[in-house]
Design a protein around this motif. Sequence first.
Motif, PDB file in Angstrom:
ATOM      1  N   ARG A 181      29.350  -1.266 -22.515  1.00 51.65           N
ATOM      2  CA  ARG A 181      30.725  -0.955 -22.923  1.00 51.65           C
ATOM      3  C   ARG A 181      31.494  -2.246 -23.198  1.00 51.65           C
ATOM      4  NH1 ARG A 181      32.683   4.210 -21.594  1.00 51.65           N
ATOM      5  NH2 ARG A 181      30.958   5.651 -21.757  1.00 51.65           N
ATOM      6  N   LYS A 182      32.263  -2.211 -24.265  1.00 51.78           N
ATOM      7  CA  LYS A 182      32.964  -3.386 -24.780  1.00 51.78           C
ATOM      8  C   LYS A 182      33.901  -4.042 -23.759  1.00 51.78           C
ATOM      9  CE  LYS A 182      36.640  -4.105 -28.132  1.00 51.78           C
ATOM     10  NZ  LYS A 182      37.386  -3.476 -29.213  1.00 51.78           N
ATOM     11  N   HIS A 183      34.763  -3.285 -23.141  1.00 49.69           N
ATOM     12  CA  HIS A 183      35.773  -3.856 -22.249  1.00 49.69           C
ATOM     13  C   HIS A 183      35.180  -4.338 -20.926  1.00 49.69           C
ATOM     14  CE1 HIS A 183      38.100  -1.358 -25.079  1.00 49.69           C
ATOM     15  NE2 HIS A 183      38.841  -2.461 -25.110  1.00 49.69           N
ATOM     16  N   ARG A 184      34.218  -3.598 -20.405  1.00 52.40           N
ATOM     17  CA  ARG A 184      33.526  -4.049 -19.185  1.00 52.40           C
ATOM     18  C   ARG A 184      32.798  -5.351 -19.449  1.00 52.40           C
ATOM     19  NH1 ARG A 184      31.229   1.481 -18.034  1.00 52.40           N
ATOM     20  NH2 ARG A 184      29.350   0.661 -18.984  1.00 52.40           N
ATOM     21  N   SER A 185      32.141  -5.438 -20.585  1.00 51.54           N
ATOM     22  CA  SER A 185      31.384  -6.621 -20.937  1.00 51.54           C
ATOM     23  C   SER A 185      32.312  -7.834 -21.057  1.00 51.54           C
ATOM     24  CB  SER A 185      30.627  -6.384 -22.238  1.00 51.54           C
ATOM     25  OG  SER A 185      29.758  -7.453 -22.522  1.00 51.54           O
ATOM     26  N   ALA A 186      33.445  -7.660 -21.725  1.00 51.01           N
ATOM     27  CA  ALA A 186      34.408  -8.761 -21.871  1.00 51.01           C
ATOM     28  C   ALA A 186      34.966  -9.179 -20.516  1.00 51.01           C
ATOM     29  CB  ALA A 186      35.545  -8.348 -22.803  1.00 51.01           C
ATOM     30  N   TRP A 187      35.253  -8.190 -19.666  1.00 48.24           N
ATOM     31  CA  TRP A 187      35.747  -8.474 -18.313  1.00 48.24           C
ATOM     32  C   TRP A 187      34.702  -9.279 -17.529  1.00 48.24           C
ATOM     33  CZ3 TRP A 187      33.675  -5.826 -13.836  1.00 48.24           C
ATOM     34  CH2 TRP A 187      34.371  -6.056 -12.647  1.00 48.24           C
ATOM     35  N   TRP A 188      33.451  -8.852 -17.578  1.00 46.86           N
ATOM     36  CA  TRP A 188      32.395  -9.559 -16.859  1.00 46.86           C
ATOM     37  C   TRP A 188      32.252 -10.987 -17.380  1.00 46.86           C
ATOM     38  CZ3 TRP A 188      30.238 -10.645 -12.729  1.00 46.86           C
ATOM     39  CH2 TRP A 188      28.995 -11.277 -12.648  1.00 46.86           C
ATOM     40  N   ASP A 189      32.248 -11.163 -18.712  1.00 46.91           N
ATOM     41  CA  ASP A 189      32.152 -12.514 -19.262  1.00 46.91           C
ATOM     42  C   ASP A 189      33.287 -13.389 -18.755  1.00 46.91           C
ATOM     43  OD1 ASP A 189      29.806 -12.132 -20.703  1.00 46.91           O
ATOM     44  OD2 ASP A 189      30.862 -11.576 -22.544  1.00 46.91           O
ATOM     45  N   ASP A 190      34.473 -12.832 -18.714  1.00 49.93           N
ATOM     46  CA  ASP A 190      35.641 -13.591 -18.261  1.00 49.93           C
ATOM     47  C   ASP A 190      35.513 -13.997 -16.794  1.00 49.93           C
ATOM     48  OD1 ASP A 190      38.491 -13.606 -16.939  1.00 49.93           O
ATOM     49  OD2 ASP A 190      38.806 -14.056 -19.055  1.00 49.93           O
ATOM     50  N   ILE A 191      35.231 -13.045 -15.921  1.00 52.86           N
ATOM     51  CA  ILE A 191      35.249 -13.376 -14.493  1.00 52.86           C
ATOM     52  C   ILE A 191      34.033 -14.199 -14.071  1.00 52.86           C
ATOM     53  CG2 ILE A 191      36.777 -11.446 -13.937  1.00 52.86           C
ATOM     54  CD1 ILE A 191      34.408  -9.999 -12.627  1.00 52.86           C
ATOM     55  N   ARG A 192      32.890 -13.983 -14.691  1.00 53.54           N
ATOM     56  CA  ARG A 192      31.706 -14.741 -14.287  1.00 53.54           C
ATOM     57  C   ARG A 192      31.729 -16.177 -14.801  1.00 53.54           C
ATOM     58  NH1 ARG A 192      26.997 -15.210 -17.731  1.00 53.54           N
ATOM     59  NH2 ARG A 192      27.548 -14.487 -19.793  1.00 53.54           N
ATOM     60  N   ASN A 193      32.547 -16.450 -15.791  1.00 54.91           N
ATOM     61  CA  ASN A 193      32.637 -17.800 -16.335  1.00 54.91           C
ATOM     62  C   ASN A 193      33.752 -18.632 -15.712  1.00 54.91           C
ATOM     63  OD1 ASN A 193      30.450 -18.037 -18.225  1.00 54.91           O
ATOM     64  ND2 ASN A 193      31.475 -16.438 -19.401  1.00 54.91           N
ATOM     65  N   ARG A 194      34.372 -18.110 -14.679  1.00 58.68           N
ATOM     66  CA  ARG A 194      35.384 -18.890 -13.967  1.00 58.68           C
ATOM     67  C   ARG A 194      34.686 -20.067 -13.285  1.00 58.68           C
ATOM     68  NH1 ARG A 194      40.203 -16.497 -13.701  1.00 58.68           N
ATOM     69  NH2 ARG A 194      40.837 -17.634 -11.832  1.00 58.68           N
ATOM     70  N   PRO A 195      35.267 -21.257 -13.379  1.00 51.21           N
ATOM     71  CA  PRO A 195      34.644 -22.432 -12.760  1.00 51.21           C
ATOM     72  C   PRO A 195      34.350 -22.240 -11.267  1.00 51.21           C
ATOM     73  CG  PRO A 195      36.400 -23.119 -14.229  1.00 51.21           C
ATOM     74  CD  PRO A 195      36.459 -21.614 -14.143  1.00 51.21           C
ATOM     75  N   SER A 196      35.223 -21.546 -10.560  1.00 51.22           N
ATOM     76  CA  SER A 196      35.006 -21.347  -9.123  1.00 51.22           C
ATOM     77  C   SER A 196      33.760 -20.497  -8.863  1.00 51.22           C
ATOM     78  CB  SER A 196      36.234 -20.712  -8.467  1.00 51.22           C
ATOM     79  OG  SER A 196      36.569 -19.508  -9.132  1.00 51.22           O
ATOM     80  N   TRP A 197      33.500 -19.481  -9.694  1.00 51.22           N
ATOM     81  CA  TRP A 197      32.308 -18.656  -9.504  1.00 51.22           C
ATOM     82  C   TRP A 197      31.048 -19.432  -9.856  1.00 51.22           C
ATOM     83  CZ3 TRP A 197      30.737 -15.170  -6.534  1.00 51.22           C
ATOM     84  CH2 TRP A 197      29.578 -14.453  -6.779  1.00 51.22           C
ATOM     85  N   LYS A 198      31.129 -20.238 -10.904  1.00 45.08           N
ATOM     86  CA  LYS A 198      29.974 -21.060 -11.264  1.00 45.08           C
ATOM     87  C   LYS A 198      29.628 -22.016 -10.122  1.00 45.08           C
ATOM     88  CE  LYS A 198      30.312 -20.864 -16.245  1.00 45.08           C
ATOM     89  NZ  LYS A 198      30.355 -21.636 -17.487  1.00 45.08           N
ATOM     90  N   LYS A 199      30.652 -22.521  -9.455  1.00 48.28           N
ATOM     91  CA  LYS A 199      30.423 -23.418  -8.326  1.00 48.28           C
ATOM     92  C   LYS A 199      29.741 -22.670  -7.173  1.00 48.28           C
ATOM     93  CE  LYS A 199      32.793 -27.003  -5.768  1.00 48.28           C
ATOM     94  NZ  LYS A 199      34.064 -27.703  -5.565  1.00 48.28           N
TER      95      LYS A 199
END
Length: 148
Positions: free
Chosen positions: A119-137
């Motif tokens: 789904r388009k909006h879920r996918s965009a949401w996931w891309d946004d939150i998983r690419n936060r620098p704090s999560w990558k850390k």
Amino acid sequence: MRYYAEKYRSQGTELLGKTVEERGQVEQWLEVEAHEFAPPVYNLVIHIMFSTKLGITADQKLIQESEEKLHKVLDIYEERLSKSKYLAGDFFSLADLSHLPFVQYLTDPLGKEHVIRDRKHRSAWWDDIRNRPSWKKVLQHYPPPDLS
């Protein structure tokens, strides 16, 4: 989570909402995560990732039922995310943060990325939150297990 978000409220991202209404939305989505999202994902993690290590037989019926429940819940997420960038509104909050570990497990070691990506909006949401620098850390220090 709420304790630390409140204690360190003046540092970094405001995770609880700036108004009573925003706080209510954060709380509502934290409850949805805890009671509707987490249980089926937990079942998938236990029965797909850890059944052998726990000495139990993976319950295929429970896996199927959990996926069906998860799809229904994620349909509600898609509807919500079609109206706002994040779950509690147009601001990243504890509601979104609380989803990171289980969605990471779904997409990476469990190989069920399609449940987010279909789904388009879920996918965009996931891309946004998983690419936060704090999560990558976090992932640098605690990578998901490799099931291969």
